[in-house]
Scaffold this active site. Structure first.
Site, short mmCIF file in Angstrom:
data_model
loop_
_atom_site.label_atom_id
_atom_site.label_comp_id
_atom_site.label_asym_id
_atom_site.label_seq_id
_atom_site.Cartn_x
_atom_site.Cartn_y
_atom_site.Cartn_z
N ASP A 176 100.68 8.13 -2.63
CA ASP A 176 99.71 7.09 -2.29
C ASP A 176 99.03 7.32 -0.93
O ASP A 176 97.84 7.07 -0.79
CB ASP A 176 100.41 5.72 -2.27
N SER A 191 113.10 17.89 7.51
CA SER A 191 112.21 16.79 7.16
C SER A 191 112.64 15.47 7.80
O SER A 191 111.81 14.75 8.37
CB SER A 191 112.13 16.63 5.64
N ASP A 235 116.20 7.82 1.55
CA ASP A 235 117.49 7.24 1.19
C ASP A 235 118.25 8.15 0.23
O ASP A 235 119.47 8.04 0.11
CB ASP A 235 117.26 5.87 0.54
N GLU A 270 106.58 12.83 5.26
CA GLU A 270 106.19 13.77 4.22
C GLU A 270 104.73 13.64 3.80
O GLU A 270 104.15 14.59 3.26
CB GLU A 270 107.09 13.61 2.99
N LYS A 299 106.23 -0.57 -0.93
CA LYS A 299 105.78 -0.70 -2.31
C LYS A 299 106.86 -1.30 -3.21
O LYS A 299 106.57 -1.92 -4.22
CB LYS A 299 105.34 0.66 -2.83
N HIS A 328 110.34 19.00 -5.21
CA HIS A 328 111.19 18.29 -4.26
C HIS A 328 110.45 17.83 -3.01
O HIS A 328 110.56 16.67 -2.64
CB HIS A 328 112.35 19.21 -3.86
N ALA A 376 118.14 11.52 0.52
CA ALA A 376 118.41 12.81 1.17
C ALA A 376 119.90 13.00 1.36
O ALA A 376 120.59 12.16 1.94
CB ALA A 376 117.68 12.87 2.52
N ARG A 436 109.21 24.54 3.82
CA ARG A 436 110.03 23.78 4.76
C ARG A 436 111.43 24.37 4.90
O ARG A 436 112.09 24.68 3.91
CB ARG A 436 110.15 22.33 4.26
N ALA A 460 112.42 8.36 -0.74
CA ALA A 460 113.13 9.64 -0.83
C ALA A 460 114.10 9.85 0.32
O ALA A 460 115.10 10.55 0.17
CB ALA A 460 112.11 10.78 -0.89
N GLU A 475 122.99 25.76 6.29
CA GLU A 475 122.17 25.65 5.08
C GLU A 475 121.24 26.86 4.99
O GLU A 475 121.10 27.63 5.94
CB GLU A 475 121.37 24.34 5.08
N GLY A 529 121.52 16.44 2.17
CA GLY A 529 121.98 17.55 3.00
C GLY A 529 122.21 17.20 4.45
O GLY A 529 123.30 17.38 4.98
N ARG A 574 114.53 28.28 -0.21
CA ARG A 574 114.49 27.53 -1.46
C ARG A 574 113.49 28.09 -2.46
O ARG A 574 113.76 28.15 -3.66
CB ARG A 574 114.15 26.06 -1.18
N HIS A 630 112.95 22.47 -5.42
CA HIS A 630 114.37 22.63 -5.10
C HIS A 630 115.05 23.35 -6.25
O HIS A 630 114.85 22.99 -7.42
CB HIS A 630 115.02 21.27 -4.87
#
Length: 547
Positions: free
Chosen positions: A208, A380, A44, A364, A35, A340, A46, A375, A42, A113, A48, A275, A229
């Site tokens: 979308d 992810s 890119d 996702e 698009k 998030h 991330a 999650r 998203a 984590e 953690g 979370r 988050h």
């Protein structure tokens, strides 16, 4: 213009779409539709990392149990086992491609984590997603069988009216609407965080894929489960930049305005609780202690972490915070919860197949069963890589002949009269969603938001641009004589997606009369055994399937 034909069309260029494209057989002609430009999704963003049980003290069994625990009873055990057992193999595949994970001596570095019982999160400083996506992008660009369509928007899926098979899609691209035919469509469009006023998601995350699949008649699952988050940067003039879970994993504390470390008052694991628990702890604490909790914030204190370790592990967070006037070595970071990650999505199986033959989905935008109601951190990116690996055995349908292929048209349209209405919906809808379906929900709040969305649906359907799209003749390519038409139609398409998913999330949240994972109802504050079930949606029908 001639008809565009491909073996597979992949929609989305995050980690899921890129790696899926690489896993498809090299003999196939593949279209990769994005698009925006590459590396704007998203994945890119991330920070953690990616989870895998590769340490000698760890095991896939431990990873499996942790994932099931975090998922609050709604994980599919088979899907989770598939994920965790293939995780080490997925990591090796990324390393072989050249992803530069951090090392501790000769070994890959692992961190802890929230809700993980073992350190098992691999990382590349605090830009793991970027490291993975950059490597995958280079690999995809080198493949001669892949054709790119950037800054292109999928408007609708093309399903055969007789067989129900997905056989293509319509695409808004370079001032044209074109119909593409294919043996399989793979949706990898990411999440829908832009439906909420407070979100860590990039602007392209407008739901979308879920909207496209729902309008085509695909089954959806568990759309009420949205993860908020707990620690997004909260400062006037700054975006809700995510402060990674890994910061708390390394030892950072949450404090309120008075300096109290308050999260242990709400959960025995404090900052390392799941979370959803930490987000609600912040929300409820601010409700108790602040006169205007909607505008209030808490503070992330990095002082327990050695400065050298902060410098090594979180260079991007240091840089981003400093750009907004926050020196993490000298002051605490103001944070609050933000939408998030969407646990629900298009229902898929272990081979990424949806309920529509010829339509696949990954990442996702899906509900594979691995995340359940909440999650587990860093699962992810892993899900994207593991599930994409199954696409080397993709089942392809024959491309049907387009019986009603129409001649191309050239038109001049200007929908400026609709622009103010569309902008108002885009501004007001996320606010209504934050109030009605945010961290804590109620029947009255959900019903009020549903009523408002219904008004927007009615207004939206009457717009001249909506009427134009509704009256498009299938398989007829259209050229616009000015750039403005494409810009307006793109904005319209994203708004349609947001209206669709807002309605679906709200009705799913109203339907589920309990609290579980990322779905919390103040009027039904505890989990119910009667609701240990998945919410299934198809067209305008909602029902449950026991776990």
């Amino acid at each position: 213009m001639t008809e565009q034909r491909f073996d597979v069309i992949v929609v989305g260029s995050g980690a899921a779409g890129l790696y899926a494209t690489l896993c498809l057989p090299a003999c196939l002609r593949v279209a990769l539709v994005t698009k925006d430009k590459l590396k704007t999704g998203a994945s890119d963003w991330a920070q953690g990392g990616i989870a895998a049980a590769i340490a000698p003290t760890d095991s896939p069994e431990y990873h499996w149990r942790d994932t099931l625990d975090a998922g609050a009873g709604l994980c599919d055990p088979e899907a989770v086992r598939f994920l965790v057992e293939k995780a080490p193999e997925a990591i090796q595949a990324l390393v072989s491609l050249g992803v530069s994970f951090d090392h501790h001596g000769q070994d890959l570095a692992l961190t802890l984590e929230a809700a993980h019982s073992q350190p098992r999160v691999l990382h590349a400083a605090d830009t793991t997603g970027r490291a993975i996506v950059s490597t995958l992008t280079e690999e995809v660009l080198a493949r001669p069988n892949i054709e790119f369509f950037s800054q292109a928007v999928a408007l609708s899926l093309d399903c055969d009216p007789e067989t129900g098979h997905c056989q293509g899609l319509s695409l808004l691209y370079q001032n044209r609407i074109e119909w593409f035919s294919t043996k399989a469509v793979l949706l990898a469009t990411g999440g829908g965080g832009q439906v909420f006023a407070q979100t860590t998601n990039p602007a392209v995350s407008t739901g979308d894929g879920v909207s496209l699949a729902w309008r085509a008649g695909a089954k959806l699952r568990d759309l009420e489960f949205f993860q908020f988050h707990p620690t997004a940067l909260t400062k006037i003039g700054a975006p809700h930049f995510l402060i990674s879970e890994a910061v708390r994993g390394e030892g950072a504390f949450l404090r309120d305005r008075l300096g109290e470390r308050f999260v242990f008052n709400y959960h025995s694991n404090g900052e390392l609780a799941p979370r959803d628990v930490v987000s609600r702890a912040i929300f409820q604490h601010l409700e108790k202690t602040e006169s205007d909790p909607a505008q209030a914030k808490v503070y992330l204190d990095l002082s327990p972490i050695e400065p050298e370790r902060i410098q090594r592990r979180f260079p991007n967070i240091i840089k981003r915070c400093l750009s907004y006037g926050i020196d993490v070595f000298q002051e605490q970071i103001p944070v609050s919860p933000a939408a998030h990650y969407w646990m629900g999505g298009i229902l898929t199986d272990l081979q990424c197949r949806t309920s529509i033959p010829g339509l696949y989905a990954i990442g996702e935008t899906t509900s594979t069963g691995v995340h359940g109601a909440n999650r587990l951190a860093s699962n992810s990116l892993l899900e994207c890589i593991v599930y994409a690996g199954q696409l080397n055995q993709i089942e392809l349908l024959a491309i049907a002949s387009l019986k009603n292929h129409q001649p191309s048209l050239e038109i001049e349209n200007d929908w400026s009269a609709d622009w103010e209405i569309l902008q108002n919906i885009r501004q007001e809808l996320p606010i209504a969603m934050w109030r009605g379906a945010g961290i804590c929900r109620t029947e009255s709040g959900l019903k009020n938001a549903i009523a408002q969305v219904k008004k927007w649906q009615e207004t939206f359907s009457q717009l001249s641009i909506s009427q134009f799209v509704a009256n498009l003749i299938p398989h007829q390519n259209i050229s616009f004589t000015n750039d403005l038409s494409e810009q307006q139609l793109r904005f319209w398409a994203e708004t349609r997606s947001l209206i669709d998913i807002a309605d679906l999330i709200l009705k799913s949240a109203l339907f589920r009369q309990e609290s579980r994972g990322g779905h919390y109802r103040l009027d039904y504050p505890t989990p119910s055994t009667d609701w240990k079930a998945h919410t299934i949606i198809q067209d305008d029908r909602w029902w449950t399937v026991p776990c």
